[in-house]
Write an enzyme that holds these catalytic residues in place. Structure first.
Site, mmCIF file in Angstrom:
data_model
loop_
_atom_site.group_PDB
_atom_site.id
_atom_site.type_symbol
_atom_site.label_atom_id
_atom_site.label_comp_id
_atom_site.label_asym_id
_atom_site.label_seq_id
_atom_site.Cartn_x
_atom_site.Cartn_y
_atom_site.Cartn_z
ATOM 1 N N HIS A 1 -8.060 0.067 14.468
ATOM 2 C CA HIS A 1 -9.232 -0.114 13.614
ATOM 3 C C HIS A 1 -8.797 -0.715 12.293
ATOM 4 C CE1 HIS A 1 -7.641 3.968 13.015
ATOM 5 N NE2 HIS A 1 -8.024 3.853 11.749
ATOM 6 N N GLU B 1 -9.325 10.030 12.848
ATOM 7 C CA GLU B 1 -9.938 9.760 11.551
ATOM 8 C C GLU B 1 -11.469 9.739 11.674
ATOM 9 O OE1 GLU B 1 -8.411 6.133 9.983
ATOM 10 O OE2 GLU B 1 -6.310 6.749 10.128
ATOM 11 N N TYR C 1 -18.784 1.096 1.599
ATOM 12 C CA TYR C 1 -17.362 1.213 1.903
ATOM 13 C C TYR C 1 -16.728 -0.166 1.926
ATOM 14 C CZ TYR C 1 -13.040 2.418 4.321
ATOM 15 O OH TYR C 1 -11.713 2.556 4.665
ATOM 16 N N HIS D 1 0.832 -1.199 0.000
ATOM 17 C CA HIS D 1 0.000 0.000 0.000
ATOM 18 C C HIS D 1 0.866 1.247 0.000
ATOM 19 C CE1 HIS D 1 -4.100 -1.607 0.978
ATOM 20 N NE2 HIS D 1 -3.374 -2.637 1.412
ATOM 21 N N HIS E 1 -4.579 -0.828 11.688
ATOM 22 C CA HIS E 1 -3.533 0.118 12.089
ATOM 23 C C HIS E 1 -3.988 0.961 13.280
ATOM 24 C CE1 HIS E 1 -6.144 2.501 9.471
ATOM 25 N NE2 HIS E 1 -5.643 3.586 10.005
ATOM 26 N N HIS F 1 -12.470 7.154 14.568
ATOM 27 C CA HIS F 1 -11.411 6.334 15.144
ATOM 28 C C HIS F 1 -10.386 7.275 15.737
ATOM 29 C CE1 HIS F 1 -12.823 3.314 11.923
ATOM 30 N NE2 HIS F 1 -13.389 3.020 13.083
#
Length: 380
Positions: free
Chosen positions: A312, A282, A291, A233, A276, A306
């Site tokens: 999460h 967030e 989503y 990523h 993470h 979060h």
């Protein structure tokens, strides 16, 4: 329609029929559930999901305070009536407005903007505006005080990519020379409180203007997505549309980030967002679709928070499906537009958000409970 110009110096000259100073004194106005009081309830680091919302403007979370010119607030709104002979301006900071359902016809001192779902607009500090709606309308607002939104630095990406300057639109001058015998109400948001003043004419009497300090809008489908084309990523910052910088280099007071339709092609990679914890808060919202990390439990118009350093990631169903999927090129988030308000500040949830609203999903944590260990020490 003009193109948004980016400059270090911002200002604007407005040519009015009558100056805006012609009004009666401001008087306090009830704020309802609009607040900047982050200490009315004890802190709660748990993951938070907000379900359907009641009518009105409600502050869900935030940090900092407007008098010190450093902080943010996140509001959610539902409305079904237009602002008639009244307008609002924010003395504290900028509004980034994300409509989720219904169109907003926003009249500003600079002209009109029609903002639809999958578009955003920014009303900068001090700009008077009024909103017309066409039925039940709802959405999200990110308020920043102490900085203005700007395009992120592109670094190695170079000159082009992400949100390009040419796609930001600002209004053409529009005016009305209208007397309002019954009184026109000008509402000021000042130091977190609301105040109202009366005048006998429309404030949208700007015949012409020039400058680069303007309201503007942007269609999220114009975003040029960048993604990993080999493995692993890239940092989610590659999805940043706008940023409001803090006084610390490289650290945002607030970012507006989107997760639009795109191709997923990474090999030897768990493709959904990874589990993470991080040093940012967030706040997630969903404009349309499903989503990818929580296809069933996160609905359009909902929201999640979060908090800083709270873990999460994808729910158990998403993990199992992605772990077994054949890795071949695929479209990700087709028909979906999720977004994130991200901040380096530790956000406090308001009393309305945690208690009064009665809109929290108290079973949110259960979406991770079915996760099982797949560790095999003999696997090479």
């Amino acid at each position: 329609i003009h193109l948004l110009q980016k400059s270090l110096a911002v200002s604007c000259w407005l040519y009015r029929i009558l100056p805006s100073v012609c009004h009666k004194p401001f008087k306090p106005l009830k704020e309802g559930h609009l607040t900047h009081n982050w200490d009315e309830i004890e802190p709660d680091p748990n993951q938070v999901t907000v379900l359907e919302r009641p009518l009105g403007l409600h502050t869900l979370c935030g940090a900092g305070e407007p008098r010190g010119r450093n902080g943010i607030a996140i509001h959610i709104f539902v409305c079904n009536a237009s602002m008639l002979n009244r307008c609002l301006y924010n003395s504290d900071g900028d509004f980034l407005i994300v409509p989720q359902q219904g169109k907003l016809l926003i009249t500003t001192e600079f002209g009109k903007m029609l903002v639809e779902p999958n578009e955003i607009c920014v009303i900068q500090q001090g700009m008077r505006f009024s909103v017309e709606v066409f039925g039940e309308t709802r959405g999200y607002i990110l308020e920043v005080y102490g900085a203005h939104f700007e395009l992120p630095d592109l670094g190695p990406i170079g000159a082009n990519g992400l949100a390009n300057p040419r796609d930001f639109l600002v209004p053409v001058a529009w005016y009305e020379d209208r007397q309002v015998p019954g009184g026109y109400t000008v509402i000021s948001k000042y130091q977190g409180k609301l105040f109202a003043a009366q005048q006998d004419f429309s404030p949208f009497n700007v015949v012409a203007w020039h400058g680069n300090y303007t309201p503007y809008k942007y269609h999220l489908e114009k975003f040029m997505v960048i993604n990993s084309v080999a493995f692993d990523h890239a940092d989610p910052s590659i999805f940043t549309v706008l940023t409001a910088k803090s006084t610390r280099p490289g650290v945002a007071l607030a970012d507006f980030v989107i997760f639009p339709p795109r191709w997923g092609v990474a090999d030897n990679t768990f493709r959904p967002p990874y589990y993470h914890r991080n040093c940012m808060s967030e706040f997630m919202g969903l404009i349309k679709g499903h989503y990818e990390a929580k296809e069933e439990g996160f609905q359009p118009g909902g929201a999640s928070l979060h908090s800083m350093m709270t873990p999460h990631g994808p729910d158990a169903d998403c993990f199992e499906k992605a772990s077994k999927a054949k890795l071949e090129p695929e479209r990700v988030a087709e028909g979906t537009m999720a977004f994130m308000f991200e901040s380096s500040l530790s956000l406090a949830v308001t009393k309305w958000g945690l208690q009064t609203s009665n809109r929290l999903d108290k079973n949110y944590y259960k979406c991770w409970e079915p996760l099982k260990s797949h560790f095999n020490p003999n696997c090479k």
